[in-house]
Design an enzyme around this catalytic site. Structure first.
Site, PDB file in Angstrom:
ATOM      1  N   GLU A 168       1.002  -1.204   0.007  1.00 51.87           N
ATOM      2  CA  GLU A 168       0.064   0.026   0.196  1.00 51.87           C
ATOM      3  C   GLU A 168       0.974   1.374  -0.201  1.00 51.87           C
ATOM      4  O   GLU A 168       1.936   1.431   0.778  1.00 51.87           O
ATOM      5  CB  GLU A 168      -0.964   0.151   1.350  1.00 51.87           C
ATOM      6  CG  GLU A 168      -1.508   1.368   1.614  1.00 51.87           C
ATOM      7  CD  GLU A 168      -2.557   1.767   0.220  1.00 51.87           C
ATOM      8  OE1 GLU A 168      -3.401   0.955  -0.072  1.00 51.87           O
ATOM      9  OE2 GLU A 168      -2.499   3.036  -0.249  1.00 51.87           O
ATOM     10  N   ASN A 176     -10.249   4.790  -1.835  1.00 48.23           N
ATOM     11  CA  ASN A 176     -11.352   5.481  -1.777  1.00 48.23           C
ATOM     12  C   ASN A 176     -12.547   4.934  -1.044  1.00 48.23           C
ATOM     13  O   ASN A 176     -13.277   5.570  -0.691  1.00 48.23           O
ATOM     14  CB  ASN A 176     -11.746   5.541  -3.308  1.00 48.23           C
ATOM     15  CG  ASN A 176     -11.336   6.638  -4.114  1.00 48.23           C
ATOM     16  OD1 ASN A 176     -10.600   7.424  -3.780  1.00 48.23           O
ATOM     17  ND2 ASN A 176     -11.310   6.539  -5.559  1.00 48.23           N
ATOM     18  N   THR A 177     -12.165   3.597  -0.828  1.00 48.85           N
ATOM     19  CA  THR A 177     -13.182   2.792  -0.017  1.00 48.85           C
ATOM     20  C   THR A 177     -13.596   3.393   1.446  1.00 48.85           C
ATOM     21  O   THR A 177     -14.750   3.667   1.875  1.00 48.85           O
ATOM     22  CB  THR A 177     -12.876   1.347   0.030  1.00 48.85           C
ATOM     23  OG1 THR A 177     -12.467   1.024  -1.163  1.00 48.85           O
ATOM     24  CG2 THR A 177     -14.184   0.539   0.381  1.00 48.85           C
ATOM     25  N   GLY A 181     -19.278   7.232   0.922  1.00 46.65           N
ATOM     26  CA  GLY A 181     -20.375   8.027   1.848  1.00 46.65           C
ATOM     27  C   GLY A 181     -21.030   7.090   2.759  1.00 46.65           C
ATOM     28  O   GLY A 181     -21.168   7.487   3.941  1.00 46.65           O
ATOM     29  N   ASP A 405      -2.200   4.260 -10.773  1.00 45.85           N
ATOM     30  CA  ASP A 405      -0.965   3.615 -11.056  1.00 45.85           C
ATOM     31  C   ASP A 405      -1.063   2.408 -11.671  1.00 45.85           C
ATOM     32  O   ASP A 405      -0.059   1.680 -12.477  1.00 45.85           O
ATOM     33  CB  ASP A 405      -0.178   3.459  -9.562  1.00 45.85           C
ATOM     34  CG  ASP A 405      -0.089   4.737  -8.861  1.00 45.85           C
ATOM     35  OD1 ASP A 405      -0.671   5.623  -9.345  1.00 45.85           O
ATOM     36  OD2 ASP A 405       0.654   4.542  -7.892  1.00 45.85           O
ATOM     37  N   ARG A 458     -26.681   8.819 -11.991  1.00 40.66           N
ATOM     38  CA  ARG A 458     -25.669   9.844 -11.751  1.00 40.66           C
ATOM     39  C   ARG A 458     -25.226  10.679 -12.677  1.00 40.66           C
ATOM     40  O   ARG A 458     -25.242  12.005 -12.689  1.00 40.66           O
ATOM     41  CB  ARG A 458     -24.538   9.276 -10.711  1.00 40.66           C
ATOM     42  CG  ARG A 458     -24.905   8.887  -9.511  1.00 40.66           C
ATOM     43  CD  ARG A 458     -23.701   8.070  -8.684  1.00 40.66           C
ATOM     44  NE  ARG A 458     -23.923   7.887  -7.484  1.00 40.66           N
ATOM     45  CZ  ARG A 458     -23.132   7.300  -6.594  1.00 40.66           C
ATOM     46  NH1 ARG A 458     -21.777   7.094  -7.036  1.00 40.66           N
ATOM     47  NH2 ARG A 458     -23.605   7.289  -5.345  1.00 40.66           N
ATOM     48  N   HIS A 564     -15.636   8.471  -9.586  1.00 40.84           N
ATOM     49  CA  HIS A 564     -15.317   6.923  -9.973  1.00 40.84           C
ATOM     50  C   HIS A 564     -14.902   6.716 -11.244  1.00 40.84           C
ATOM     51  O   HIS A 564     -15.618   7.552 -12.306  1.00 40.84           O
ATOM     52  CB  HIS A 564     -16.637   6.289  -9.776  1.00 40.84           C
ATOM     53  CG  HIS A 564     -16.559   4.804  -9.685  1.00 40.84           C
ATOM     54  ND1 HIS A 564     -15.976   4.079  -8.618  1.00 40.84           N
ATOM     55  CD2 HIS A 564     -16.529   3.860 -10.817  1.00 40.84           C
ATOM     56  CE1 HIS A 564     -16.021   2.626  -9.326  1.00 40.84           C
ATOM     57  NE2 HIS A 564     -16.285   2.771 -10.223  1.00 40.84           N
ATOM     58  N   GLU A 593     -11.980  -0.955  -8.455  1.00 39.82           N
ATOM     59  CA  GLU A 593     -12.128  -0.018  -9.481  1.00 39.82           C
ATOM     60  C   GLU A 593     -11.102  -0.069 -10.456  1.00 39.82           C
ATOM     61  O   GLU A 593     -11.272   0.876 -11.667  1.00 39.82           O
ATOM     62  CB  GLU A 593     -12.049   1.651  -8.663  1.00 39.82           C
ATOM     63  CG  GLU A 593     -12.588   2.559  -9.424  1.00 39.82           C
ATOM     64  CD  GLU A 593     -12.499   3.984  -8.710  1.00 39.82           C
ATOM     65  OE1 GLU A 593     -12.248   4.017  -7.413  1.00 39.82           O
ATOM     66  OE2 GLU A 593     -12.742   5.094  -9.214  1.00 39.82           O
TER      67      GLU A 593
END
Ligand code: ADP
Length: 625
Positions: A168, A176-177, A181, A405, A458, A564, A593
């Site tokens: 990591e 992002n997880t 929201g 990346d 969206r 996203h 993702e």
């Protein structure tokens, strides 16, 4: 979360530091005692206490804060100790936790100045010497990326009794997880049976059943849905219907039917399992099921915040399991390249945040779980074909490490990419927003008029908002919304206090506070409520469950942000990466993702979390086979 790497100081440097401290101990710098100071962090006030002798900082302790669990942990754990160890506040901020870091460093500085220090005494730069020796490690499976997908894969590897190293690049896990929201979509017979279905929702199902499809798998979903609905009608049921077949169809339709039906099928069959998987790891869910912005159905689940803020509950249960069961997470290790031998991916090489090279070899396979590229403006501009512009004028919801990346690493091994041009702009995020759900909320423009069905996709919502005055939207809610189910009262009150949300007992007063025309606002709300009575909304909204008629009323301005990236590496149903010739790249799996194929042109709100958990687990299971 413990920081797994440490800065290597050379012997000479350590001696230098010691010599320096020895000479400086001669001189009194502080008035001995304990001093408190407060600074604003990301979530509110952060207060710390610094204890000093006449010559040294002996202790820094954070007394209270409201920072986000998971995201701020590293800064909170390492910076106070770093100040004591290095006798300076001139430390680097922790990447991804800049606000928290700055609050700690600034508060410590203020306390030390109050203790009589001069600025010069406490802002000496720390010099570090980094070893250039290659760090070498190995495990059965090497995962790049400790977000939702990578960590879910890691849990499965450990459950299958494999060894795993997760690489990591950031100082904390979550990607992002952890910023999510709150919503996770899945059909859920248990909880949805407690909710009544609206006539307008049945109409949505009927429309889907009447659609023409070509793909054989999609036709199978439709046939299954038809028989499920026949049975529902025969039994005169009234509960909120849902099933994997409906979820798959809506995912496919919501992405304009360019998603890969095989991947959608795999996803739809595994979302209920993803919910149970997280529960088994210790998290739990609120009972209310709602529709996240752009979800197109009430199947979004909200975590009960066992592990911290909403997003933390989607990541920290897995991280905890990995750490407690022998997995290794290497923080601040940036993967730069996949190592290939005889056509097979066999490992990963890269560099630590301090500049030390590393190579982690995989006895079995490598899993790419590096997330998307929403924070990489150059890549956004390169791939975007839909939005007029996605440059720096459109902010992003993404963490700073979402720089794509994995795309570069996969390109270098000839991976094939799909749907890269589709980038999601989240219609409402910043400013006066109080919930990720649209139940019991309407969107207004500066003329206090509605302009779209708020339960739209969206991309449609963002396009509509961007074409309104100032490219922004007023979100109107009432006490029914702010009821601690879909929006927290405390959160709403904090926004009222901060001035980003207006609150009033009447719509007329609210209009005045927000600078809107009162008569128009009242008329707009009356028209919306009349649509709920007749079941016929003037903008075609189907989610018509609650009127806006319960004081106090709330209104805040929000605006669209890049959220996203739908496209990514092509994978098969084993989650193996496919190359430009349509062949499997041996040794390489991917999830989350960084992959493309599930969402098509547009991801449904709430589908990302269930994707990363469901398909991350499958990548982990298959990589271990
Ligand atoms: P997903 O939702 O697909 O799991 P996330 O954004 O949650 O995606 O997680 C992806 C993780 O991958 C992030 O924590 C990010 O910092 C990490 N990451 C991205 N690029 C690299 C890289 N080059 N080396 C190591 N980790 C990376």
């Amino acid at each position: 979360m413990k920081k797994i790497i440490s800065i290597l100081l050379s012997a000479t440097m350590l001696m230098g530091l010691t010599a320096c401290s020895a000479s400086e101990t001669q001189k009194a710098k502080f008035e001995a005692g304990t001093y408190e100071a407060t600074q604003k962090g990301y979530g509110g006030d952060l207060t710390l206490a610094v204890t000093v002798s006449e010559t040294e900082i002996t202790k820094v302790e954070i007394l209270s804060h409201s920072e986000t669990a998971g995201i701020s942990d590293t800064a909170i754990e390492t910076l106070p100790a770093g100040i004591v160890e290095n006798q300076t506040v001139a430390l680097d901020t922790v990447a991804g936790a800049t606000f928290t870091s700055t609050a700690i460093l600034e508060a410590a500085k203020a306390a030390l100045l109050a203790a009589g220090a001069t600025e010069e005494d406490i802002t000496k730069a720390v010099e570090t010497v980094v070893s250039d020796e290659l760090i070498e490690k190995s495990a059965d499976i090497v995962i790049i990326g400790a977000g939702g997908a990578g960590l879910s894969a890691a849990v499965e590897i450990l459950k299958a009794e494999g060894s795993v190293i997760v690489i990591e690049k950031m100082p904390s896990v979550g990607g992002n997880t952890i910023l999510a929201g709150s919503a996770m979509n899945t059909s859920d017979p248990l909880r949805q049976e407690a909710i009544t279905m609206e006539a307008s929702e049945m109409q949505t199902i009927e429309e889907i059943l009447a659609m023409d499809f070509e793909d054989s798998l999609v036709l199978e979903w439709q046939a299954t849905l038809q028989s499920e609905i026949d049975e529902y009608n025969q039994n005169e049921e009234t509960y909120l219907f849902d099933s994997p077949s409906l979820h798959k169809l809506q995912t496919y339709i919501g992405g304009d039917m360019i998603g890969n039906p095989e991947i959608i099928n795999l996803y739809g069959d595994n979302t209920q399992g993803a919910l149970a998987f997280l529960e088994e790891l210790g998290m739990s869910w609120n009972d209310s099921i709602n529709a996240a912005v752009g979800a197109t159905w009430r199947r979004s689940h909200t975590p009960a915040k066992v592990f911290g803020a909403s997003g933390a509950d989607f990541v920290l249960p897995q991280a905890e399991y990995v750490q407690n069961n022998g997995g290794e997470i290497l923080l601040e290790h940036t993967a730069e390249e996949l190592i290939v031998e005889d056509g097979k991916v066999v490992g990963v090489k890269g560099v630590t945040a301090q500049g030390q090279p590393f190579e982690v070899m995989a006895n079995k396979n490598v899993i790419l779980a590096t997330g998307g590229f929403g924070a990489n403006i150059e890549m956004r501009q390169e791939y975007n074909e839909y939005w007029p512009v996605l440059d720096e004028t459109i902010p992003t919801t993404n963490h700073v490490g979402a720089t794509g990346d994995g795309v570069g690493m996969a390109k270098a091994v000839d991976a094939n990419f799909v749907d890269m041009e589709w980038i999601q702009v989240l219609p409402t995020y910043g400013g006066g927003i109080i919930t990720a759900y649209i139940d019991n909320q309407i969107y207004l423009n500066h003329s206090a008029e509605r302009f779209i069905n708020e339960d739209a996709r969206r991309d449609e919502l963002s396009t509509a908002i961007l074409s309104q005055e100032k490219g922004e939207v007023f979100i109107l809610s009432d006490a029914n919304t702010v009821n601690d189910k879909i929006a927290s009262i405390a959160y709403a009150e904090s926004k009222v206090e901060a001035g980003t949300l207006f609150k009033a007992d009447t719509l007329e007063e609210l209009a005045e506070l927000a600078g809107l025309d009162a008569n128009t606002l009242v008329a707009t709300v009356e028209a919306y409520n009349a649509g709920i009575d007749s079941g016929n909304d003037e903008f075609g909204r189907n989610l018509l469950n609650e009127k806006i008629d319960d004081a106090p009323y709330y209104i805040g301005i929000s605006y669209p942000m890049v959220h996203h990236t739908m496209g990514g590496v092509e994978v098969n149903t084993e989650m193996q990466v496919i190359n430009v010739n349509g062949e499997v790249i041996e040794g390489l799996y991917a999830a989350g993702e960084v992959t493309g194929g599930l969402h098509g042109t547009n991801r449904l709100g709430g589908n990302a979390i269930s994707e990363v958990v469901a398909l991350g687990r499958i990548a982990g299971q298959n990589a271990m086979k």
